[in-house]
Write an enzyme that holds these catalytic residues in place. Structure first.
Site, short mmCIF file in Angstrom:
data_model
loop_
_atom_site.label_atom_id
_atom_site.label_comp_id
_atom_site.label_asym_id
_atom_site.label_seq_id
_atom_site.Cartn_x
_atom_site.Cartn_y
_atom_site.Cartn_z
N ASP A 168 20.61 -24.99 7.01
CA ASP A 168 20.08 -23.98 6.09
C ASP A 168 18.55 -23.89 6.21
OD1 ASP A 168 19.94 -21.94 4.27
OD2 ASP A 168 20.55 -23.13 2.53
N ARG A 196 14.96 -15.10 10.32
CA ARG A 196 14.07 -14.12 9.66
C ARG A 196 13.78 -12.84 10.44
NH1 ARG A 196 15.32 -16.34 5.03
NH2 ARG A 196 14.10 -18.14 4.40
N ASN A 237 20.65 -12.29 6.56
CA ASN A 237 19.76 -11.69 5.55
C ASN A 237 18.38 -11.38 6.09
OD1 ASN A 237 19.16 -14.43 5.74
ND2 ASN A 237 18.70 -14.68 3.58
N HIS A 252 26.87 -24.98 2.56
CA HIS A 252 26.09 -25.94 1.76
C HIS A 252 26.71 -26.43 0.44
CE1 HIS A 252 24.95 -22.11 0.02
NE2 HIS A 252 24.05 -21.83 0.92
N ASP A 296 25.22 -14.89 3.07
CA ASP A 296 24.45 -16.05 2.60
C ASP A 296 23.10 -15.66 1.99
OD1 ASP A 296 23.96 -19.00 2.44
OD2 ASP A 296 22.23 -18.39 3.60
N HIS A 303 9.48 -20.21 4.91
CA HIS A 303 8.76 -19.28 4.02
C HIS A 303 7.27 -19.38 4.31
CE1 HIS A 303 12.10 -18.09 1.52
NE2 HIS A 303 12.47 -19.35 1.40
N HIS A 315 24.01 -22.67 10.37
CA HIS A 315 23.36 -22.04 9.22
C HIS A 315 21.84 -22.08 9.38
CE1 HIS A 315 23.77 -21.34 4.61
NE2 HIS A 315 22.64 -20.84 5.04
N HIS A 347 28.63 -18.26 0.50
CA HIS A 347 27.57 -18.88 -0.30
C HIS A 347 28.11 -18.91 -1.73
CE1 HIS A 347 23.17 -19.16 -1.62
NE2 HIS A 347 23.85 -19.00 -2.74
#
Lengths: 459, 315
Positions: free
Chosen positions: A313, A70, A100, A240, A160, A317, A66, A187
């Site tokens: 996970d 990006r 994603n 998770h 997810d 950012h 997981h 998720h």
């Protein structure tokens, strides 16, 4: 030179033949490891580089099921290269990249691109995860078959970041991936119960005036999904897990023989909702940090096998996404660089897991769930040399310097964590030596060399 | 006192101290020249990310009565509404030499984030952060109660034994939170009355009594009934069926008003929605403290600005 240091006498190219002297295997036995042309061999090859691993624990290459890399689309947060480097620094040799991105990994083209970027950079094996629904929209199935049959041979499918909340769509997805031996990684977050949710719902959320994220929003989806998996005879993986109630549901499902596996993140094994008191958005994550009691139950469930694996996970950012008020901040924490150290602190040093267990929850089992070959027989002659040398005896404060991806949104900055990844070997060549990343050009070259030699040996 | 972020961290002595300074400030308002030179040369910024004419005006008056320079930095129509971050705004204000920032923000914790950020060195005064706290509102409510009880002999007194019932949308109310902590600290017994949907999870751990039934609460002979504003849009999120049912069950109507003692205080932080949470006659009755609350708000805010900026806050 202390025992935690590796003496590598390489010059321009990374060693491809080497001997690891005196490493301690997960089961506690001490041994020399011999690596040549990407594989473990039974004796030293002439001219092999010596790595002194006395006092170091050799673990099989860690596998993350997981990871958010990006790329494509959010390269300001992370790229396949920077995420791969963060992974190698944390002792990983394979990561599964969540879908994603932008465009979403919902077509063969995107997953092939992500995989080939990973191959090219060479720090870790990058296994793309395909989206369950087009654009993560939760309405129509994406081209699961095309992704499964692409060069990337996708086996894990997940929306997810979003929950496949439509029960019918979830049922169909579970059934459909059976066709390709795939698994749906859910998720679990009931969307209506978590509208605007900011932190675990309880006395503290009430006091802080932050919208609550009830445990039942996670548990109800897991309960529904294990029943669906049972009904259609499919394989389900739950991302998770964060609550004690979720553990109960998984335990019940496993007792019934339902094909379900579950993961927990390092941060849910260590941190609690109390950290939200600071309104420091580094502690804002999805699913949210929960109560002390949940942390305790999650640790025990990992120890007794109810929870199968640890997955990071890793969610990088940019700084501005976290330098703001709590409810304006993005959800997520980086985790690749700190995962093994946090696992040691939370469950090894507390006596719940030994290193054989760690090898299972962070390597062989996630590889098995992701249908990633080469991780079922760690350290055996003829298998791919993927491993990490770890010094479990040291304690250091975790700092920005420990972060090797683009994100610095780590909840551990300033905290003392045990352990140090001293070396990481991916497909028989080093990606980390002496605790430092091997330079990118060199790793790329090694990757090409190993690739060519495997091809020529195949003949 | 470096900042005022919440009432939760105020001890009784500090809280009583603030109320006592506010008494002195109230005296100023009764003079012909309603102005003190105390904060001359200090710069106070009203940083309002949410509209609130009442609170903003109250702080503005308070700062001006203390001779501070006051600048209104409203988010509407400024760079803030064009996507400028809290950080950049804060650093801008710091560069301008702000001594105190009065912040109203829709995010819970925004004032605390600002205070601990290092972006700005000024005193931070929370004028309402999301659904978290609104400390000066609670202080002015406590001041109002004490004044009604003790009049000119208020100084030094707390609220020991006072029975306060707060009614309405507790879940979304920063006023309810700040009051629950402060009034309890001052010795009052606080009861909260609301439909279960509008009580926060885990509220059983708060130092308050809980109830769902307003009639029961009215008949329990409270000394203070504080009605909270109810937002009609809550019915769209299924907190209650409609405003009519809400008013019937949890509104302070004439029948309930008539069952209160003549000296029971009826409070409301404003703005009121007459006919919904409070009837017109309840709002206008002699029990109502609504206008005193407004006047006392200026005194409380003067006291807090004075204590934060003049450096004599320690009791």
């Amino acid at each position: 030179m202390n025992s935690g240091t590796v003496s590598s006498r390489t010059v321009n190219t990374a060693p491809i033949n080497f001997v690891v002297r005196g490493a301690t295997l997960p089961d506690g036995t001490s041994t020399d490891l011999f690596v040549s042309d990407g594989q473990f061999v039974d004796s030293a090859v002439a001219g092999a580089t010596i790595i002194d691993a006395a006092g170091l624990t050799a673990l099989p290459g860690l596998v993350d099921l997981h990871t958010h890399l990006r790329e494509p689309g959010y390269e300001q947060s992370e790229t396949v290269l920077t995420g791969s480097r963060a992974a190698a620094a944390g002792g990983f040799t394979a990561v599964h990249a969540m879908a994603n991105t932008s465009p979403v990994a919902d077509t063969a083209g995107v997953v092939e691109q992500v995989e080939s970027l990973g191959d090219q950079h060479g720090y870790v094996t990058v296994r793309p995860i395909g989206a369950v629904t087009i654009g993560l929209g939760g309405e129509r199935l994406s081209e699961i078959g095309a992704m499964a049959q692409s060069r990337a041979r996708v086996r894990v499918f997940s929306d997810d970041g979003k929950c496949v909340s439509d029960a019918l769509l979830m049922r169909r997805a579970l059934e459909y991936v059976k066709t390709f031996g795939g698994v749906i990684a859910q998720h679990a977050q009931e969307p209506r119960l978590t509208e605007g949710a900011q932190m675990n719902e309880g006395a503290l959320s009430g006091e802080l005036g932050l919208a609550g994220w009830p445990a039942v929003a996670e548990e109800s989806i897991i309960a529904r999904d294990v029943l669906l998996a049972e009904h259609v005879g499919a394989r389900l993986h739950v991302c998770h897990l964060s609550t004690a109630g979720s553990v109960d549901v998984i335990r019940w499902a496993k007792a019934r023989g339902i094909q379900v596996t579950a993961e927990v993140t390092p941060h849910h094994l260590l941190l609690t909702e109390e950290l939200a008191r600071t309104y420091d958005s580094r502690y804002k994550v999805n699913p949210p940090l929960r109560r002390d009691e949940d942390v305790r139950v999650l640790r025990e469930a990992l120890a007794d096998g109810t929870i199968d694996i640890v997955a990071t996970d890793h969610a990088p950012h940019p700084i501005e996404s976290k330098e703001c008020a709590w409810d304006e901040a993005s959800f997520g924490m980086v985790g690749l660089e700190s995962a093994l150290r946090v696992v040691q602190l939370a469950v090894v040093d507390t006596g719940l897991l030994n290193w054989t267990d760690v090898a299972r929850v962070l390597s062989s089992k996630p590889a098995e769930i992701g249908r990633l070959a080469g991780y079922d027989q760690a350290f055996t002659i003829g298998s791919a040399a993927n491993f990490t040398l770890y010094d479990a005896t040291v304690n250091r404060v975790f700092g920005v310097g420990d972060l090797r991806g683009k994100g610095i949104n780590s909840p551990y900055l300033g905290r003392e964590l045990p352990g140090r990844v001293v070396a990481t070997i991916h497909n028989g060549y080093p990606t980390v030596l002496d605790g430092d990343l091997v330079e990118a050009g060199q790793v790329e070259e090694s990757a090409v060399r190993v690739h060519e030699s495997t091809r020529s040996s195949r003949g | 006192m470096r900042h005022l972020l919440s009432t939760k961290d105020l001890d009784r002595a500090t809280a009583v101290g603030i109320l006592d300074v506010a008494e002195d400030m109230a005296d100023v308002a009764s003079r012909e020249v309603k102005k003190l030179p105390t904060l001359r040369g200090k710069t106070v910024i009203n940083l309002f990310f949410e509209d609130s004419t009442r609170t903003r005006t109250s702080f503005e008056l308070a700062a001006k009565r203390l001779s501070a320079d006051l600048i209104n930095f409203s988010a509407k129509g400024s760079s803030v509404s064009k996507g400028e971050s809290l950080k950049d705004t804060a650093q801008t204000l710091a560069a301008m030499g702000a001594d105190a920032v009065v912040i109203r923000h829709s995010s819970s914790g925004a004032a605390q984030v600002l205070a601990q950020s290092g972006w700005i060195d000024a005193a931070i005064l929370n004028a309402g952060d999301g659904t978290h706290e609104h400390p000066t509102q609670a202080l002015l409510d406590a001041f109002t109660m004490r004044k009604r009880l003790h009049g000119d002999a208020s100084r030094g007194k707390d609220l020991d034994g006072l029975r306060v019932t707060i009614v309405g949308d507790i879940l979304h109310s920063r006023v309810a939170r700040s009051n629950a902590w402060l009034l309890t600290t001052l010795g009052a017994e606080v009861s909260l009355v609301a439909p279960a949907t509008l009580l926060p999870a885990g509220i059983a751990t708060w130092p308050v009594r809980l109830g769902y039934d307003l009639d029961e609460a009215v008949d329990a002979n409270p000394d203070v009934v504080m009605m909270l504003r109810i937002q009609a849009e809550r019915m769209n999120a299924a907190f209650f069926p409609n405003t009519r049912e809400y008013a019937r069950q949890w509104g302070l109507d004439d029948a309930r008003l008539s069952r209160l003692r003549a000296d029971t205080m009826v409070m409301h932080p404003g703005p009121m929605i007459r006919g919904l949470e409070i009837s017109a006659s309840a709002a206008d009755s002699s029990r109502s403290t609504v206008l005193e609350q407004v006047a006392n708000g200026v005194s409380i805010r003067m006291a807090v600005l004075y204590l934060l900026l003049s450096g004599t806050a320690e009791q």
